[in-house]
Write a protein that holds these residues in place. Structure first.
Motif, PDB file in Angstrom:
ATOM      1  N   HIS A   1      11.437  -8.874  -3.042  1.00  0.00           N
ATOM      2  CA  HIS A   1       9.920  -8.819  -3.450  1.00  0.00           C
ATOM      3  C   HIS A   1       9.068  -8.157  -2.366  1.00  0.00           C
ATOM      4  N   GLY A   2       9.091  -8.430  -1.292  1.00  0.00           N
ATOM      5  CA  GLY A   2       8.445  -7.828  -0.160  1.00  0.00           C
ATOM      6  C   GLY A   2       8.494  -6.332  -0.042  1.00  0.00           C
ATOM      7  N   TYR A   3       9.874  -6.011  -0.205  1.00  0.00           N
ATOM      8  CA  TYR A   3      10.271  -4.580   0.595  1.00  0.00           C
ATOM      9  C   TYR A   3       9.569  -3.617  -0.762  1.00  0.00           C
ATOM     10  N   TYR A   4       9.622  -4.077  -2.102  1.00  0.00           N
ATOM     11  CA  TYR A   4       9.272  -3.118  -3.143  1.00  0.00           C
ATOM     12  C   TYR A   4       7.692  -3.340  -3.728  1.00  0.00           C
ATOM     13  N   VAL A   5       7.092  -4.112  -2.882  1.00  0.00           N
ATOM     14  CA  VAL A   5       5.597  -4.318  -3.382  1.00  0.00           C
ATOM     15  C   VAL A   5       4.673  -3.082  -3.140  1.00  0.00           C
ATOM     16  N   LYS A   6       3.840  -2.948  -4.385  1.00  0.00           N
ATOM     17  CA  LYS A   6       3.149  -1.933  -4.456  1.00  0.00           C
ATOM     18  C   LYS A   6       1.873  -2.257  -4.148  1.00  0.00           C
ATOM     19  N   GLY A   7       0.967  -1.566  -3.485  1.00  0.00           N
ATOM     20  CA  GLY A   7      -0.528  -1.832  -3.792  1.00  0.00           C
ATOM     21  C   GLY A   7      -0.989  -2.538  -2.313  1.00  0.00           C
ATOM     22  N   GLY A   8      -1.842  -3.399  -2.513  1.00  0.00           N
ATOM     23  CA  GLY A   8      -2.444  -4.018  -1.109  1.00  0.00           C
ATOM     24  C   GLY A   8      -2.140  -5.489  -1.085  1.00  0.00           C
TER      25      GLY A   8
END
Ligand SMILES: Nc1ncnc2c1ncn2[C@@H]1O[C@H](COP(=O)(O)OP(=O)(O)O)[C@@H](O)[C@H]1O
Ligand SMILES: [Mg+2]
Lengths: 256, 234
Positions: B195-202
């Motif tokens: 979940h952290g690795y593929y997060v997008k945005g800010g």
């Protein structure tokens, strides 16, 4: 030499890069300019393989990036330095550890050899006495310097900078620009810089590529840019009064 | 994703340094809360059991016996793992997610570093090998907490309790607890890392991802717990 041929990149429905071609040569600083959102960051990240273009070729000294294996890419990347827009320093590591990291990872140098190299590059970017500071303790300009030091510590053949002087005061911005230019000349690097700052164009642009809406709208030198009649370029360049005056000066000079 | 994670680390020394750091972040810093919870939950389990077996026909030593079993089989491995899913899971998602949105992961990749391997493998190794240790301590403290509860409430005697916990020691139950722990440890390291690795945005998205990661990790643990119990104990 880096050759880019007709690259396209989309995110879902958004067609961000719509067929861009360009070449970048050693010892030269090339600038990619354009408004925010014109696709500069996506372009530079596509060159680095951080984005995968759907179409088009990117060749590093004749070798097509798209055909390389993962290991070949990792190998090529050791010859690439990149300064990210937000510096992207590792915030749990000190300045020294940040700059030393690539050396630790990819060389078998002794601690003292590494330290010597780290101090050399930190010195080169005019950062002394900051070795043991954490990125959060540094000003934006100092963070940029650390990022540049980290990018050149492995003696890269290619240097990419994404808006290296955004968010800096004009004086620091010019110092950073000049620093990158000097390093490019000194080590005969291929340097590609993204910027929306016309001051940089005045300072260091040897080759300028103007992007708009994901298309290469114009290409030329920093002299040409003040003379061109291309509407998109003039709208961008002369949005400020200062540069309207610069244009007049250039045109006067030509008449003489 | 996992194929890149399980590649051989690019540099042994850096990998060892990462392990030491993760051991502190994910291991040591989880010990205190796990011990605290285990001790009190152990006490509660003992009291509940005591209150439920107030029938004089049932021997008192069964309280210690039942408490020990529930702690070894469920309360230590499953309950503590759920707590760690919240604590460690949100830490993993937010630290990797922050690296993603501040382009630190891109910076690693550009250097030629396999960022998944560099960031995630040390976490998996640490949790898989360190959590059995945490859970063992939790088992011990849980049983001890049960004894303390008996002393404080007077619901059962110390000798009954100690007789009970010594009754019929099945080492397979302990092995079963450790197998569960290692599976849960793997889940606690990987789902939040994903979940952290593929997060997008800010930073807002990093926060949302952390919450989502904790929910998914907990749900996965609960479901796996059901299947593991069925597989191993029946
Ligand atoms: N990872 C992404 N996912 C979706 N859209 C993106 C992504 N990265 C950039 N874009 C879009 O591509 C366009 C160009 O962005 P960018 O290259 O960052 O512009 P800039 O010239 O300011 O650097 C923008 O409209 C942006 O919203
Ligand atoms: Mg940009």
């Amino acid at each position: 030499m880096i050759e880019v041929k007709d690259i396209h990149k989309s995110f879902g429905d958004a067609h961000v890069l719509k067929g861009i071609s360009a070449t970048f040569e050693a010892g030269k600083t090339s600038l990619i300019i354009g408004q925010s959102g014109s696709g500069k960051t996506v372009f530079i990240k596509s060159l680095l393989g951080l984005h995968t273009p759907e179409k088009g070729d990117i060749c590093y000294d004749g070798k097509n990036y798209g055909n390389m294996s993962t290991d070949e890419r990792r190998y090529l990347r050791k010859e690439i330095g990149m300064v990210f827009q937000g510096s992207a320093l590792f915030d749990s590591s000190t300045v020294e550890e940040n700059v030393m990291f690539p050396l630790k990872m990819f060389t078998n140098q002794s601690k003292s050899e590494m330290l010597e190299r780290v101090n050399f590059v930190l010195n080169r970017v005019d950062l002394v006495d900051a070795n043991n500071k954490y990125p959060s303790e540094l000003s934006g300009g100092m963070q940029k310097r650390v990022a540049i030091a980290r990018a050149i510590v492995m003696k890269p053949k290619y240097l990419f900078c994404d808006e290296p002087n955004s968010g800096l005061d004009p004086r620091t911005a010019i110092l950073i620009d000049n620093l990158i230019q000097e390093i490019t000349d000194e080590y005969n690097i291929i340097t590609v810089i993204n910027t929306h700052d016309m001051n940089s164009v005045m300072e260091i642009g040897e080759k300028i590529i103007f992007l708009q809406h994901g298309i290469k709208e114009w290409e030329g030198t920093s002299n040409d840019i003040f003379k061109t009649d291309n509407k998109a370029v003039t709208d961008f360049v002369y949005s400020s009064n200062l540069f309207k005056k610069v244009r007049q000066a250039y045109l006067m000079e030509d008449k003489k | 994703m996992l194929k890149q994670v399980f590649k051989r680390p690019q540099k042994g020394k850096i990998f060892r340094d990462s392990l030491v750091r993760e051991l502190d972040d994910l291991g040591n810093k989880s010990l205190g809360i796990s011990a605290f919870i285990a001790f009190f939950v152990g006490g509660v389990v003992a009291i509940q059991t005591a209150l439920n077996v107030d029938n004089p026909m049932i021997p008192k030593y069964l309280i210690g016996f039942a408490t020990k079993r529930s702690i070894i089989l469920e309360f230590a491995p499953t309950f503590i793992s759920i707590i760690l899913a919240g604590k460690v899971g949100s830490f993993i998602t937010s630290s990797i997610g922050t690296m993603r949105v501040t382009e630190q992961i891109d910076a690693l990749e550009v250097m030629g570093i396999n960022s998944l391997n560099y960031l995630v493998l040390p976490k998996i190794i640490t949790t898989i090998f360190f959590y059995p240790f945490i859970i063992s301590i939790a088992i011990f403290l849980g049983i001890f907490g049960g004894w303390v509860a008996g002393e404080l409430t007077g619901l059962f005697s110390s000798t009954d309790y100690i007789d009970g916990i010594q009754l019929e020691f099945k080492s397979f139950f302990y092995v079963y607890a450790m197998i569960k722990t290692m599976v849960f440890a793997f889940v606690i390291a990987t789902i939040p890392a994903y979940h952290g690795y593929y997060v997008k945005g800010g930073s807002l998205e990093v926060g949302r991802s952390s919450t989502r990661a904790v929910v998914w990790t907990s749900v996965t643990i609960i479901v796996l717990n059901y299947f593991l119990t069925q597989m191993l104990l029946s």
